[in-house]
Scaffold this motif. Structure first.
Motif, mmCIF file in Angstrom:
data_model
loop_
_atom_site.group_PDB
_atom_site.id
_atom_site.type_symbol
_atom_site.label_atom_id
_atom_site.label_comp_id
_atom_site.label_asym_id
_atom_site.label_seq_id
_atom_site.Cartn_x
_atom_site.Cartn_y
_atom_site.Cartn_z
ATOM 1 N N HIS A 153 0.642 -1.095 0.130
ATOM 2 C CA HIS A 153 -0.058 0.338 0.405
ATOM 3 C C HIS A 153 1.371 1.234 -0.043
ATOM 4 C CE1 HIS A 153 -3.291 -2.622 0.605
ATOM 5 N NE2 HIS A 153 -2.825 -3.080 1.682
ATOM 6 N N VAL A 154 2.173 1.183 -1.082
ATOM 7 C CA VAL A 154 3.045 2.407 -0.582
ATOM 8 C C VAL A 154 3.255 2.340 -2.272
ATOM 9 C CG1 VAL A 154 3.781 2.723 1.835
ATOM 10 C CG2 VAL A 154 4.651 1.499 0.252
ATOM 11 N N THR A 155 3.882 3.227 -2.462
ATOM 12 C CA THR A 155 4.625 3.364 -4.019
ATOM 13 C C THR A 155 5.292 2.989 -3.972
ATOM 14 O OG1 THR A 155 4.337 5.481 -3.966
ATOM 15 C CG2 THR A 155 2.462 4.819 -4.573
ATOM 16 N N ARG A 156 6.422 2.657 -5.079
ATOM 17 C CA ARG A 156 7.436 2.020 -6.011
ATOM 18 C C ARG A 156 8.420 4.240 -5.083
ATOM 19 N NH1 ARG A 156 10.718 -0.005 -9.599
ATOM 20 N NH2 ARG A 156 8.327 -0.558 -10.978
ATOM 21 N N THR A 157 8.024 5.343 -5.530
ATOM 22 C CA THR A 157 9.422 6.314 -5.553
ATOM 23 C C THR A 157 8.835 6.837 -3.501
ATOM 24 O OG1 THR A 157 7.921 6.835 -6.982
ATOM 25 C CG2 THR A 157 8.400 8.942 -5.465
ATOM 26 N N GLU A 158 7.533 6.129 -2.507
ATOM 27 C CA GLU A 158 7.723 6.457 -1.739
ATOM 28 C C GLU A 158 8.736 5.174 -0.514
ATOM 29 O OE1 GLU A 158 2.981 7.617 -1.243
ATOM 30 O OE2 GLU A 158 3.695 5.571 -1.036
ATOM 31 N N LEU A 159 8.870 3.954 -1.565
ATOM 32 C CA LEU A 159 9.692 3.481 -0.550
ATOM 33 C C LEU A 159 11.001 3.460 -1.011
ATOM 34 C CD1 LEU A 159 8.450 -0.390 -2.114
ATOM 35 C CD2 LEU A 159 8.665 0.565 0.553
ATOM 36 N N ASN A 160 11.393 4.236 -1.960
ATOM 37 C CA ASN A 160 12.696 4.981 -1.965
ATOM 38 C C ASN A 160 13.115 6.415 -1.104
ATOM 39 O OD1 ASN A 160 13.595 3.118 -4.230
ATOM 40 N ND2 ASN A 160 12.779 3.936 -4.905
ATOM 41 N N TRP A 161 11.774 6.593 -0.386
ATOM 42 C CA TRP A 161 12.502 7.805 0.830
ATOM 43 C C TRP A 161 13.235 7.027 1.262
ATOM 44 C CZ3 TRP A 161 6.303 9.495 1.334
ATOM 45 C CH2 TRP A 161 5.876 9.648 0.441
ATOM 46 N N TYR A 162 13.873 7.911 2.039
ATOM 47 C CA TYR A 162 15.268 7.510 2.786
ATOM 48 C C TYR A 162 15.956 6.664 2.277
ATOM 49 C CZ TYR A 162 12.507 11.977 4.003
ATOM 50 O OH TYR A 162 11.730 12.941 4.321
ATOM 51 N N GLY A 163 15.565 5.617 1.623
ATOM 52 C CA GLY A 163 16.382 3.818 1.231
ATOM 53 C C GLY A 163 15.770 3.241 2.587
ATOM 54 N N GLN A 164 13.881 3.561 2.828
ATOM 55 C CA GLN A 164 13.113 2.953 3.641
ATOM 56 C C GLN A 164 13.683 0.703 2.583
ATOM 57 O OE1 GLN A 164 10.266 5.500 6.064
ATOM 58 N NE2 GLN A 164 10.634 5.633 3.392
ATOM 59 N N GLY A 165 13.092 1.353 1.388
ATOM 60 C CA GLY A 165 12.721 -0.142 0.688
ATOM 61 C C GLY A 165 14.021 -0.962 1.020
ATOM 62 N N ASP A 166 14.897 -0.652 0.997
ATOM 63 C CA ASP A 166 16.273 -0.896 0.796
ATOM 64 C C ASP A 166 16.343 -1.433 2.591
ATOM 65 O OD1 ASP A 166 17.702 -0.584 -1.286
ATOM 66 O OD2 ASP A 166 18.515 1.306 -0.817
ATOM 67 N N ILE A 168 13.872 -2.572 4.123
ATOM 68 C CA ILE A 168 12.849 -3.412 4.512
ATOM 69 C C ILE A 168 13.576 -4.846 4.473
ATOM 70 C CG2 ILE A 168 10.950 -4.527 3.581
ATOM 71 C CD1 ILE A 168 9.421 -2.247 3.824
ATOM 72 N N TYR A 169 14.528 -4.259 3.110
ATOM 73 C CA TYR A 169 14.782 -5.928 1.622
ATOM 74 C C TYR A 169 16.373 -6.448 3.076
ATOM 75 C CZ TYR A 169 17.429 -8.600 -0.785
ATOM 76 O OH TYR A 169 18.972 -9.216 -1.535
ATOM 77 N N LYS A 170 16.855 -5.171 3.913
ATOM 78 C CA LYS A 170 18.269 -5.583 4.512
ATOM 79 C C LYS A 170 16.772 -6.786 5.769
ATOM 80 C CE LYS A 170 21.726 -4.492 2.368
ATOM 81 N NZ LYS A 170 22.517 -5.413 1.829
ATOM 82 N N ALA A 171 15.895 -6.091 6.264
ATOM 83 C CA ALA A 171 15.442 -6.896 7.657
ATOM 84 C C ALA A 171 15.148 -8.571 7.197
ATOM 85 C CB ALA A 171 14.232 -6.124 7.908
ATOM 86 N N LEU A 172 14.748 -8.662 5.524
ATOM 87 C CA LEU A 172 14.216 -10.110 4.830
ATOM 88 C C LEU A 172 15.090 -10.983 4.641
ATOM 89 C CD1 LEU A 172 10.874 -8.622 2.579
ATOM 90 C CD2 LEU A 172 10.683 -9.856 5.757
ATOM 91 N N GLU A 173 16.155 -10.174 4.805
ATOM 92 C CA GLU A 173 17.386 -11.094 3.497
ATOM 93 C C GLU A 173 18.409 -11.555 4.924
ATOM 94 O OE1 GLU A 173 21.007 -10.345 0.902
ATOM 95 O OE2 GLU A 173 20.927 -8.609 2.606
ATOM 96 N N VAL A 191 9.505 -11.485 0.203
ATOM 97 C CA VAL A 191 10.589 -11.017 -0.718
ATOM 98 C C VAL A 191 10.139 -10.447 -2.314
ATOM 99 C CG1 VAL A 191 12.349 -11.543 -1.414
ATOM 100 C CG2 VAL A 191 11.969 -11.606 0.982
ATOM 101 N N VAL A 192 9.646 -11.213 -2.458
ATOM 102 C CA VAL A 192 8.444 -10.765 -4.002
ATOM 103 C C VAL A 192 8.672 -9.986 -5.003
ATOM 104 C CG1 VAL A 192 7.295 -12.166 -6.303
ATOM 105 C CG2 VAL A 192 8.849 -13.578 -4.658
ATOM 106 N N LEU A 193 6.842 -9.763 -3.420
ATOM 107 C CA LEU A 193 6.672 -8.095 -3.476
ATOM 108 C C LEU A 193 7.140 -6.936 -3.649
ATOM 109 C CD1 LEU A 193 3.345 -6.853 -3.890
ATOM 110 C CD2 LEU A 193 3.892 -7.334 -0.738
ATOM 111 N N LEU A 194 8.356 -7.281 -2.433
ATOM 112 C CA LEU A 194 8.948 -6.263 -2.495
ATOM 113 C C LEU A 194 9.837 -5.587 -3.579
ATOM 114 C CD1 LEU A 194 10.268 -3.809 -0.141
ATOM 115 C CD2 LEU A 194 11.519 -5.650 0.364
ATOM 116 N N LEU A 195 10.540 -6.818 -4.441
ATOM 117 C CA LEU A 195 11.412 -6.949 -5.572
ATOM 118 C C LEU A 195 11.291 -6.201 -6.399
ATOM 119 C CD1 LEU A 195 14.040 -10.066 -4.753
ATOM 120 C CD2 LEU A 195 14.218 -7.253 -4.105
ATOM 121 N N GLY A 196 9.431 -6.625 -6.717
ATOM 122 C CA GLY A 196 8.640 -6.003 -7.793
ATOM 123 C C GLY A 196 8.826 -4.314 -7.511
#
Length: 284
Positions: A153-166, A168-173, A191-196
């Motif tokens: 429920h957030v956009t690709r752009t919002e996930l990239n704010w302040y590296g928040q997507g990265d 999340i990825y590190k926590a799941l990794e 993980v698949v949803l995030l990397l998408g």
């Protein structure tokens, strides 16, 4: 306490509440919060940690219910029953159809989704990340479901704010190295949803053969999968791999030799029930 309950019950017929009742209610609520535990870093929480507090909860819960709605180490049959009764009464008083509507209003069906979640991302994400980092597998699975809801429920752009997507990825990794069957399915789905949203182009037609985080994930998963003897864990990997492979698109070609070797090994020694799990992977 009895006087306070009588005062609260008058809300059914009178919407005015005196200052003294408000103050007394606040005191009861404060004393009835689930207590902060000093353990948790060195071991998971246990039911015995809350044994001295449950009698207090059962006594005071008629004016507090949120933390006792669902089964947990700090709840009992009595506290959960009282929570349901209290929520039903509050919904009746406030003319709400559900406890969610009671808490967030009539817009509750969209309040924690697009486009509202991004406004609260910095507040909800840290809690979800802490939950994922817990000792207990059940708690980790719950944390993954929270992250999945956030990602969805957030956009690709919002996930990239302040590296928040990265982040999340590190926590799941880190969880990819865990070997609990009940963790694998929700983890790889998340993980698949995030990397998408983090990898690849902005359209479904964008594709290339460059190494990506899909490959990083496949490398870990296939390493875990190869020679695995635990049947429930095998089934979890077999059930989850098709979605991951499909999301990897053409990049899956570099893993085809290893995949065929793993499938051959599984089919040679597995029972009939696992043959069905291999078919979707072969179809990818």
């Amino acid at each position: 306490m009895e006087d306070l309950l009588k005062a609260v019950e008058t809300l059914h017929t009178n919407s005015e509440v005196s200052e003294s009742v408000c103050k007394a209610t606040k005191e009861v609520i404060t004393k009835t919060y689930v207590p902060q535990m000093k353990v948790g870093y060195e071991r998971p929480l246990e039911e015995s940690d809350f044994k001295n507090f449950i009698p207090v909860f059962e006594k005071n819960l008629k004016v507090l219910c949120g933390e006792h709605k669902s089964e947990a180490q700090w709840t009992s049959t009595v506290t959960r029953k009282l929570s349901d009764e209290l929520l039903n009464s509050l919904c009746e008083i406030c003319k709400c159809t559900s406890s969610v509507e009671l808490l967030v209003g009539q817009e509750s069906n969209i309040n924690a989704k697009v486009p509202y979640l991004s406004e609260h991302l910095s507040s909800v994400l840290p809690t979800a990340l802490i939950t994922v980092d817990d000792f207990n597998t059940e708690t980790q699975v719950f944390g993954i479901s929270c992250l999945e809801h956030i990602i969805e429920h957030v956009t690709r752009t919002e996930l990239n704010w302040y590296g928040q997507g990265d982040v999340i990825y590190k926590a799941l990794e880190r969880l990819l190295y865990h070997r609990e069957a009940e963790l694998i399915r929700p983890l790889l789905r998340c993980v698949v949803l995030l990397l998408g949203k983090l990898e690849g182009g902005y359209t479904s037609h964008d594709n290339n053969y460059k190494w990506s985080r899909y490959d990083d994930v496949l490398q870990i998963v296939l390493q875990n999968t190869e020679h695995e003897q635990n049947i429930p864990l095998r089934r979890a990997y077999m059930d989850s791999l098709p979605t991951l492979l499909d999301a990897s698109k053409m990049g899956v070609i570099r893993w085809s030799k290893r995949l065929l070797r793993i499938l051959r090994e599984y089919l040679e020694v597995a029972g009939y029930s696992e043959h069905d799990s291999a078919i979707p992977i072969l179809q990818v």
